[in-house]
Design a protein around this motif. Structure first.
Motif, PDB file in Angstrom:
ATOM      1  N   LYS A 287       0.864  -1.173   0.000  1.00  0.00           N
ATOM      2  CA  LYS A 287       0.000   0.000   0.000  1.00  0.00           C
ATOM      3  C   LYS A 287       0.898   1.220   0.000  1.00  0.00           C
ATOM      4  CE  LYS A 287      -4.196  -1.123   2.633  1.00  0.00           C
ATOM      5  NZ  LYS A 287      -5.126  -0.038   2.286  1.00  0.00           N
ATOM      6  N   THR A 288       0.413   2.311  -0.577  1.00  0.00           N
ATOM      7  CA  THR A 288       1.209   3.536  -0.545  1.00  0.00           C
ATOM      8  C   THR A 288       0.353   4.697  -0.060  1.00  0.00           C
ATOM      9  OG1 THR A 288       0.684   4.081  -2.821  1.00  0.00           O
ATOM     10  CG2 THR A 288       2.698   2.864  -2.454  1.00  0.00           C
ATOM     11  N   LEU A 289       1.002   5.699   0.496  1.00  0.00           N
ATOM     12  CA  LEU A 289       0.343   6.958   0.812  1.00  0.00           C
ATOM     13  C   LEU A 289       0.520   7.887  -0.379  1.00  0.00           C
ATOM     14  CD1 LEU A 289       1.549   7.285   4.511  1.00  0.00           C
ATOM     15  CD2 LEU A 289      -0.704   6.620   3.690  1.00  0.00           C
ATOM     16  N   SER A 290      -0.242   8.940  -0.393  1.00  0.00           N
ATOM     17  CA  SER A 290      -0.243   9.780  -1.591  1.00  0.00           C
ATOM     18  C   SER A 290       1.097  10.456  -1.833  1.00  0.00           C
ATOM     19  CB  SER A 290      -1.351  10.826  -1.513  1.00  0.00           C
ATOM     20  OG  SER A 290      -1.196  11.609  -0.355  1.00  0.00           O
ATOM     21  N   ASP A 291       1.931  10.590  -0.828  1.00  0.00           N
ATOM     22  CA  ASP A 291       3.227  11.218  -1.078  1.00  0.00           C
ATOM     23  C   ASP A 291       4.297  10.185  -1.419  1.00  0.00           C
ATOM     24  OD1 ASP A 291       3.733   9.955   1.263  1.00  0.00           O
ATOM     25  OD2 ASP A 291       4.263  11.743   2.403  1.00  0.00           O
ATOM     26  N   GLY A 292       3.897   8.931  -1.592  1.00  0.00           N
ATOM     27  CA  GLY A 292       4.825   7.933  -2.082  1.00  0.00           C
ATOM     28  C   GLY A 292       5.358   6.971  -1.037  1.00  0.00           C
ATOM     29  N   ARG A 293       5.166   7.263   0.235  1.00  0.00           N
ATOM     30  CA  ARG A 293       5.615   6.310   1.250  1.00  0.00           C
ATOM     31  C   ARG A 293       4.947   4.966   0.985  1.00  0.00           C
ATOM     32  NH1 ARG A 293       4.130   9.653   6.549  1.00  0.00           N
ATOM     33  NH2 ARG A 293       2.786  10.718   5.062  1.00  0.00           N
ATOM     34  N   ARG A 294       5.737   3.913   1.002  1.00  0.00           N
ATOM     35  CA  ARG A 294       5.191   2.601   0.671  1.00  0.00           C
ATOM     36  C   ARG A 294       5.388   1.609   1.799  1.00  0.00           C
ATOM     37  NH1 ARG A 294       7.618  -1.121  -4.209  1.00  0.00           N
ATOM     38  NH2 ARG A 294       9.389  -1.245  -2.788  1.00  0.00           N
ATOM     39  N   GLN A 295       4.374   0.825   2.067  1.00  0.00           N
ATOM     40  CA  GLN A 295       4.502  -0.260   3.030  1.00  0.00           C
ATOM     41  C   GLN A 295       4.218  -1.579   2.326  1.00  0.00           C
ATOM     42  OE1 GLN A 295       5.447  -0.251   6.325  1.00  0.00           O
ATOM     43  NE2 GLN A 295       5.390  -2.474   6.170  1.00  0.00           N
ATOM     44  N   ILE A 296       5.170  -2.486   2.386  1.00  0.00           N
ATOM     45  CA  ILE A 296       4.929  -3.826   1.860  1.00  0.00           C
ATOM     46  C   ILE A 296       4.203  -4.620   2.930  1.00  0.00           C
ATOM     47  CG2 ILE A 296       6.036  -5.992   1.195  1.00  0.00           C
ATOM     48  CD1 ILE A 296       8.119  -4.416  -0.293  1.00  0.00           C
ATOM     49  N   LEU A 297       3.079  -5.217   2.558  1.00  0.00           N
ATOM     50  CA  LEU A 297       2.220  -5.896   3.530  1.00  0.00           C
ATOM     51  C   LEU A 297       2.673  -7.324   3.784  1.00  0.00           C
ATOM     52  CD1 LEU A 297      -1.090  -4.546   2.004  1.00  0.00           C
ATOM     53  CD2 LEU A 297       0.089  -3.687   4.039  1.00  0.00           C
ATOM     54  N   ASN A 298       3.005  -8.007   2.700  1.00  0.00           N
ATOM     55  CA  ASN A 298       3.610  -9.334   2.844  1.00  0.00           C
ATOM     56  C   ASN A 298       4.153  -9.812   1.530  1.00  0.00           C
ATOM     57  OD1 ASN A 298       0.767 -11.634   2.799  1.00  0.00           O
ATOM     58  ND2 ASN A 298       1.294  -9.927   1.540  1.00  0.00           N
ATOM     59  N   PHE A 299       5.013 -10.798   1.607  1.00  0.00           N
ATOM     60  CA  PHE A 299       5.622 -11.339   0.403  1.00  0.00           C
ATOM     61  C   PHE A 299       4.865 -12.587  -0.014  1.00  0.00           C
ATOM     62  CE2 PHE A 299       8.873  -8.863   2.531  1.00  0.00           C
ATOM     63  CZ  PHE A 299       9.294  -8.043   1.490  1.00  0.00           C
ATOM     64  N   LEU A 300       4.757 -12.772  -1.319  1.00  0.00           N
ATOM     65  CA  LEU A 300       4.002 -13.898  -1.858  1.00  0.00           C
ATOM     66  C   LEU A 300       4.953 -14.881  -2.512  1.00  0.00           C
ATOM     67  CD1 LEU A 300       1.217 -11.682  -3.454  1.00  0.00           C
ATOM     68  CD2 LEU A 300       1.054 -13.003  -1.335  1.00  0.00           C
ATOM     69  N   LEU A 301       4.814 -16.137  -2.170  1.00  0.00           N
ATOM     70  CA  LEU A 301       5.661 -17.180  -2.726  1.00  0.00           C
ATOM     71  C   LEU A 301       4.804 -18.148  -3.525  1.00  0.00           C
ATOM     72  CD1 LEU A 301       7.636 -15.895  -0.750  1.00  0.00           C
ATOM     73  CD2 LEU A 301       8.382 -18.167  -0.061  1.00  0.00           C
ATOM     74  N   PRO A 302       5.429 -18.994  -4.328  1.00  0.00           N
ATOM     75  CA  PRO A 302       4.663 -19.935  -5.150  1.00  0.00           C
ATOM     76  C   PRO A 302       3.601 -20.670  -4.324  1.00  0.00           C
ATOM     77  CG  PRO A 302       6.948 -20.040  -5.791  1.00  0.00           C
ATOM     78  CD  PRO A 302       6.872 -19.111  -4.600  1.00  0.00           C
ATOM     79  N   GLY A 303       2.405 -20.717  -4.856  1.00  0.00           N
ATOM     80  CA  GLY A 303       1.315 -21.377  -4.167  1.00  0.00           C
ATOM     81  C   GLY A 303       0.351 -20.397  -3.522  1.00  0.00           C
TER      82      GLY A 303
END
Lengths: 245, 245
Positions: free
Chosen positions: A66-82
DNA sequence: CGACGTGTTGATCTCTCTCAATTAGAGTGG
DNA sequence: CCACTCTAATTGAGAGAGATCAACACGTCG
């Protein structure tokens, strides 16, 4: 890579996956529309996108963010095969988060009402979907605990341990005590709510202490015990009887 | 309060809930074991508990949390009437988080395999369960974005706006522009990854600026617009076309 | 009335951020 | 083969948001 029939899906061979009956496999196969490949860094779903289909990650890594309007980004989780991609956005509604490829990826594309069809026609599979969704939430829970209450050192240690475990379960080349690890330090920073600079400094500090090594896209835990202890992954041994204050 | 039959469940009257057929209601009712009440602060599920049943929150507020072994606590999300409790821990496995009552609560207790029964016998309902689980995850996602990337001021503003919205949908006394708000500052701090002291100072700052007021367990938004803007809830207006850097 | 929980406020302290620069490797085009 | 560009990693220095420490106010309750 050519189209993979679900009954021959390489993921099914992994010990982490349960058996499915021929009927169930046939249903899944009928819901699969096609298969697409995307290069690293490609957008799989944009934030706010409205008509996103349901995907399954066949190979490669990705992440939700997710990102905020000024560009700060938070990765919520990583996705792996499956892993599933796109369960969250209910039909015809905007996706609350973006999904981006971390490496080159192969995706199975399902029709949008596949989830409903699964629930209607294959209770065992739909139960698995619910379970997987709940499981993904518990990964986010872990990260929230890290970001909210752990120091930078503890966060990094925690992430290294968790990712090592996840990667090991699906890594065929899991020899030599190392696993594939395609994250850049920027990804780690955005996943842990840290700045890139501080992530780098902390990572180096742990490395110099001999706790881990990252080299050529592979992660080696050189002192898993210390890392787990630092991360407090198991709450100092057992889980149950632990003072709340 | 006496036992409530599911067909007369007060929650069903709320606009947020979908209709259920008589058959579906009968199934739910057959899976409901009993109903219990607990006082504020009571533990509903302990961290690491193994045999936790499935609950539904009939009235009152609660929260999910995780702690580190030295006592640091992170609240993962707040639970309001209608929310499930205990979907995450798969059968016979330890609960990865604790659940505690925030106010006096009434809980509906379901047998442990109720989830499976629902999937097997009522696809529409099990679909709702999946949807609700995914929705709860998206709440945690929001919090993770806050804790990872928002300043203290922004976090508080964001929480106030979000909680106001949630509370308003289930608050019968939602007159006078205020909603029931039973959180203490300690809960807010633990939910946002802040210290108690800093939470207090930030809260007072926003209050002095005339953005909100908390009084007698009720929350009043006096300048919802500014709060939303501060929280960047909508990414400055529209969602879609937004620069990622 | 004393104990306790919750809310407040002021004074430090420090962890992490921001700003700035440098290095190394991969890829590109002349 | 070499200059040029770009991305990822690295390191130092200074600044600041938020943590920690310490008191105190207020209301409730046994």
């Amino acid at each position: 890579m050519k189209i993979v029939a679900c009954r021959e899906c390489p993921l099914r061979a992994l010990p982490a996956f349960v058996d499915a009956s021929p009927d169930e496999l046939a249903l899944i196969e009928s819901l699969k529309q096609r298969q697409i490949g995307l290069p690293a860094d490609a957008a799989i779903i944009d934030e706010g996108q409205e008509d996103a289909p349901l995907y399954t990650l066949l190979s490669g890594w990705a992440f939700r963010y997710k990102t905020l309007s000024d560009g700060r980004r938070q990765i919520l989780n990583f996705l792996l095969p499956g892993d599933f991609i796109g369960v969250q956005q209910k039909m015809a509604d905007a996706s609350p988060h973006g999904v981006q490829a971390l490496t080159d990826v192969l995706l199975c594309v399902f029709q949008r009402d596949a989830l409903w069809a699964l629930h209607r026609g294959a209770p065992r599979l739909s139960f698995s979907v619910t379970w997987l969704t709940a499981h993904e939430e518990s990964l986010v829970d872990d990260t929230l605990l890290s970001v909210g209450r752990r120091s930078a050192e503890e966060r990094i240690a925690s992430l290294l341990v968790m990712m090592y475990k996840r990667a090991a379960t699906i890594d065929e080349h899991h020899g030599a005590n190392g696993v594939a690890f395609p994250l850049t330090q920027q990804h780690i920073a955005d996943g842990l709510g840290l700045s890139l600079v501080h992530t780098n400094k902390t990572l180096r500090k742990l490395e110099r202490r001999g706790l881990h090594r990252i080299e050529n896209g592979r992660l080696y835990l050189r002192d898993a015990k210390s890392l787990q202890q630092l991360a407090d992954v198991y709450g100092q041994g057992d889980l149950a009887p632990r003072p709340l204050i």
